[in-house]
Design a protein around this motif. Sequence first.
Motif, PDB file in Angstrom:
ATOM      1  N   ALA A  35       0.819  -1.199   0.000  1.00  0.00           N
ATOM      2  CA  ALA A  35       0.000   0.000   0.000  1.00  0.00           C
ATOM      3  C   ALA A  35       0.854   1.251   0.000  1.00  0.00           C
ATOM      4  CB  ALA A  35      -0.929   0.011   1.214  1.00  0.00           C
ATOM      5  N   TRP A  36       0.225   2.336  -0.399  1.00  0.00           N
ATOM      6  CA  TRP A  36       0.806   3.664  -0.295  1.00  0.00           C
ATOM      7  C   TRP A  36      -0.010   4.481   0.691  1.00  0.00           C
ATOM      8  CZ3 TRP A  36       5.418   4.862  -2.207  1.00  0.00           C
ATOM      9  CH2 TRP A  36       5.916   4.114  -3.272  1.00  0.00           C
ATOM     10  N   PHE A  37       0.675   5.071   1.644  1.00  0.00           N
ATOM     11  CA  PHE A  37       0.098   6.021   2.567  1.00  0.00           C
ATOM     12  C   PHE A  37       0.722   7.380   2.319  1.00  0.00           C
ATOM     13  CE2 PHE A  37      -0.872   2.084   4.590  1.00  0.00           C
ATOM     14  CZ  PHE A  37      -1.946   2.305   5.445  1.00  0.00           C
ATOM     15  N   ARG A  38       0.069   8.417   2.798  1.00  0.00           N
ATOM     16  CA  ARG A  38       0.678   9.746   2.764  1.00  0.00           C
ATOM     17  C   ARG A  38       0.336  10.495   4.039  1.00  0.00           C
ATOM     18  NH1 ARG A  38      -2.826  12.474  -2.192  1.00  0.00           N
ATOM     19  NH2 ARG A  38      -4.812  12.697  -1.065  1.00  0.00           N
ATOM     20  N   GLN A  39       1.204  11.428   4.384  1.00  0.00           N
ATOM     21  CA  GLN A  39       1.025  12.170   5.614  1.00  0.00           C
ATOM     22  C   GLN A  39       1.576  13.575   5.458  1.00  0.00           C
ATOM     23  OE1 GLN A  39       2.923  10.485   9.120  1.00  0.00           O
ATOM     24  NE2 GLN A  39       1.237  11.230  10.395  1.00  0.00           N
ATOM     25  N   VAL A  40       0.828  14.531   5.978  1.00  0.00           N
ATOM     26  CA  VAL A  40       1.283  15.912   6.039  1.00  0.00           C
ATOM     27  C   VAL A  40       1.387  16.299   7.505  1.00  0.00           C
ATOM     28  CG1 VAL A  40       0.275  16.494   3.809  1.00  0.00           C
ATOM     29  CG2 VAL A  40      -1.059  16.827   5.895  1.00  0.00           C
ATOM     30  N   PRO A  41       2.211  17.290   7.837  1.00  0.00           N
ATOM     31  CA  PRO A  41       2.347  17.691   9.243  1.00  0.00           C
ATOM     32  C   PRO A  41       1.010  18.057   9.866  1.00  0.00           C
ATOM     33  CG  PRO A  41       4.087  18.666   7.933  1.00  0.00           C
ATOM     34  CD  PRO A  41       3.123  18.034   6.962  1.00  0.00           C
ATOM     35  N   GLY A  42       0.771  17.535  11.058  1.00  0.00           N
ATOM     36  CA  GLY A  42      -0.446  17.836  11.780  1.00  0.00           C
ATOM     37  C   GLY A  42      -1.645  17.007  11.379  1.00  0.00           C
ATOM     38  N   ASP A  89      -2.205  17.002  -2.925  1.00  0.00           N
ATOM     39  CA  ASP A  89      -1.509  15.730  -2.933  1.00  0.00           C
ATOM     40  C   ASP A  89      -0.135  15.832  -2.281  1.00  0.00           C
ATOM     41  OD1 ASP A  89      -3.546  14.283  -4.341  1.00  0.00           O
ATOM     42  OD2 ASP A  89      -2.827  15.171  -6.215  1.00  0.00           O
ATOM     43  N   THR A  90       0.305  17.040  -1.987  1.00  0.00           N
ATOM     44  CA  THR A  90       1.596  17.241  -1.359  1.00  0.00           C
ATOM     45  C   THR A  90       1.640  16.532  -0.008  1.00  0.00           C
ATOM     46  OG1 THR A  90       1.981  19.359  -2.454  1.00  0.00           O
ATOM     47  CG2 THR A  90       3.182  18.946  -0.410  1.00  0.00           C
ATOM     48  N   ALA A  91       2.629  15.681   0.171  1.00  0.00           N
ATOM     49  CA  ALA A  91       2.753  14.903   1.398  1.00  0.00           C
ATOM     50  C   ALA A  91       4.024  14.072   1.329  1.00  0.00           C
ATOM     51  CB  ALA A  91       1.541  13.980   1.587  1.00  0.00           C
ATOM     52  N   ALA A 109       2.279  -3.791   8.873  1.00  0.00           N
ATOM     53  CA  ALA A 109       3.395  -4.172   9.732  1.00  0.00           C
ATOM     54  C   ALA A 109       4.734  -3.603   9.283  1.00  0.00           C
ATOM     55  CB  ALA A 109       3.494  -5.695   9.814  1.00  0.00           C
ATOM     56  N   TYR A 110       4.896  -3.400   7.988  1.00  0.00           N
ATOM     57  CA  TYR A 110       6.186  -2.990   7.442  1.00  0.00           C
ATOM     58  C   TYR A 110       6.049  -1.669   6.721  1.00  0.00           C
ATOM     59  CZ  TYR A 110       6.776  -7.959   8.267  1.00  0.00           C
ATOM     60  OH  TYR A 110       6.782  -9.207   8.848  1.00  0.00           O
ATOM     61  N   TRP A 111       7.043  -0.806   6.917  1.00  0.00           N
ATOM     62  CA  TRP A 111       6.987   0.550   6.392  1.00  0.00           C
ATOM     63  C   TRP A 111       8.306   0.972   5.794  1.00  0.00           C
ATOM     64  CZ3 TRP A 111       2.524   3.459   6.467  1.00  0.00           C
ATOM     65  CH2 TRP A 111       1.476   2.937   7.240  1.00  0.00           C
ATOM     66  N   GLY A 112       8.217   1.748   4.734  1.00  0.00           N
ATOM     67  CA  GLY A 112       9.389   2.381   4.172  1.00  0.00           C
ATOM     68  C   GLY A 112       9.678   3.691   4.870  1.00  0.00           C
ATOM     69  N   GLN A 113      10.713   4.369   4.411  1.00  0.00           N
ATOM     70  CA  GLN A 113      11.174   5.591   5.068  1.00  0.00           C
ATOM     71  C   GLN A 113      10.434   6.836   4.613  1.00  0.00           C
ATOM     72  OE1 GLN A 113      12.631   4.197   2.498  1.00  0.00           O
ATOM     73  NE2 GLN A 113      13.054   5.891   1.095  1.00  0.00           N
ATOM     74  N   GLY A 114       9.718   6.751   3.519  1.00  0.00           N
ATOM     75  CA  GLY A 114       8.973   7.879   3.007  1.00  0.00           C
ATOM     76  C   GLY A 114       9.711   8.634   1.927  1.00  0.00           C
ATOM     77  N   THR A 115       8.957   9.202   1.003  1.00  0.00           N
ATOM     78  CA  THR A 115       9.515  10.045  -0.041  1.00  0.00           C
ATOM     79  C   THR A 115       8.604  11.258  -0.219  1.00  0.00           C
ATOM     80  OG1 THR A 115      10.328  10.097  -2.339  1.00  0.00           O
ATOM     81  CG2 THR A 115       8.349   8.791  -1.920  1.00  0.00           C
ATOM     82  N   GLN A 116       9.206  12.424  -0.311  1.00  0.00           N
ATOM     83  CA  GLN A 116       8.443  13.664  -0.366  1.00  0.00           C
ATOM     84  C   GLN A 116       7.907  13.914  -1.766  1.00  0.00           C
ATOM     85  OE1 GLN A 116       7.737  16.055   2.169  1.00  0.00           O
ATOM     86  NE2 GLN A 116       6.395  16.908   0.573  1.00  0.00           N
ATOM     87  N   VAL A 117       6.622  14.219  -1.833  1.00  0.00           N
ATOM     88  CA  VAL A 117       5.984  14.658  -3.070  1.00  0.00           C
ATOM     89  C   VAL A 117       5.444  16.056  -2.833  1.00  0.00           C
ATOM     90  CG1 VAL A 117       4.068  14.308  -4.671  1.00  0.00           C
ATOM     91  CG2 VAL A 117       5.389  12.346  -3.853  1.00  0.00           C
ATOM     92  N   THR A 118       5.868  16.988  -3.652  1.00  0.00           N
ATOM     93  CA  THR A 118       5.407  18.358  -3.542  1.00  0.00           C
ATOM     94  C   THR A 118       4.808  18.785  -4.871  1.00  0.00           C
ATOM     95  OG1 THR A 118       7.129  18.889  -1.921  1.00  0.00           O
ATOM     96  CG2 THR A 118       6.048  20.734  -3.024  1.00  0.00           C
ATOM     97  N   VAL A 119       3.576  19.258  -4.825  1.00  0.00           N
ATOM     98  CA  VAL A 119       2.872  19.703  -6.016  1.00  0.00           C
ATOM     99  C   VAL A 119       2.661  21.204  -5.901  1.00  0.00           C
ATOM    100  CG1 VAL A 119       0.868  19.422  -7.499  1.00  0.00           C
ATOM    101  CG2 VAL A 119       1.715  17.479  -6.154  1.00  0.00           C
ATOM    102  N   SER A 120       3.242  21.941  -6.800  1.00  0.00           N
ATOM    103  CA  SER A 120       3.141  23.387  -6.778  1.00  0.00           C
ATOM    104  C   SER A 120       1.972  23.855  -7.632  1.00  0.00           C
ATOM    105  CB  SER A 120       4.436  24.024  -7.272  1.00  0.00           C
ATOM    106  OG  SER A 120       4.693  23.680  -8.623  1.00  0.00           O
ATOM    107  N   SER A 121       1.420  24.999  -7.274  1.00  0.00           N
ATOM    108  CA  SER A 121       0.299  25.566  -8.005  1.00  0.00           C
ATOM    109  C   SER A 121       0.747  26.700  -8.906  1.00  0.00           C
ATOM    110  CB  SER A 121      -0.775  26.057  -7.042  1.00  0.00           C
ATOM    111  OG  SER A 121      -0.262  27.043  -6.175  1.00  0.00           O
TER     112      SER A 121
END
Length: 121
Positions: A35-42, A89-91, A109-121
């Motif tokens: 799966a893919w998850f995403r997270q933004v601060p807060g 979608d930025t996260a 149970a298992y997770w990667g380290q994360g990769t930043q995706v930033t979408v500019s307007s």
Amino acid sequence: QVQLIESGGGLVQAGGSLRLSCAASGRSGSSYVMAWFRQVPGKERELVAAINGGGGTYYANSVKGRFTISRDNAKNTMYLQMNSLKPEDTAVYFCAARLGYRVDLVAYAYWGQGTQVTVSS
């Protein structure tokens, strides 16, 4: 044990596309849901898309029609093709895996380290 490494994040313009990859090592295979998850601060981590060993998929309503999840079991690699990207979608996007076949569950149970995706307007 499964080790997951994401790649492919970056900066894109709204409306653009990006392809994320998740390489798995260790114990893995068709018995795992990925799966893919995403997270933004807060904010809580959000399940974006999931795919089981049989190709069954789940997509969050916010990405349906824009994102496509796929996997290459021979390469132990999962992909997320992200089209028509929006600023919201930025996260940080995380790859995750668990044993099973249900794609609508959120406990992994298992997770990667994360990769930043930033979408500019």
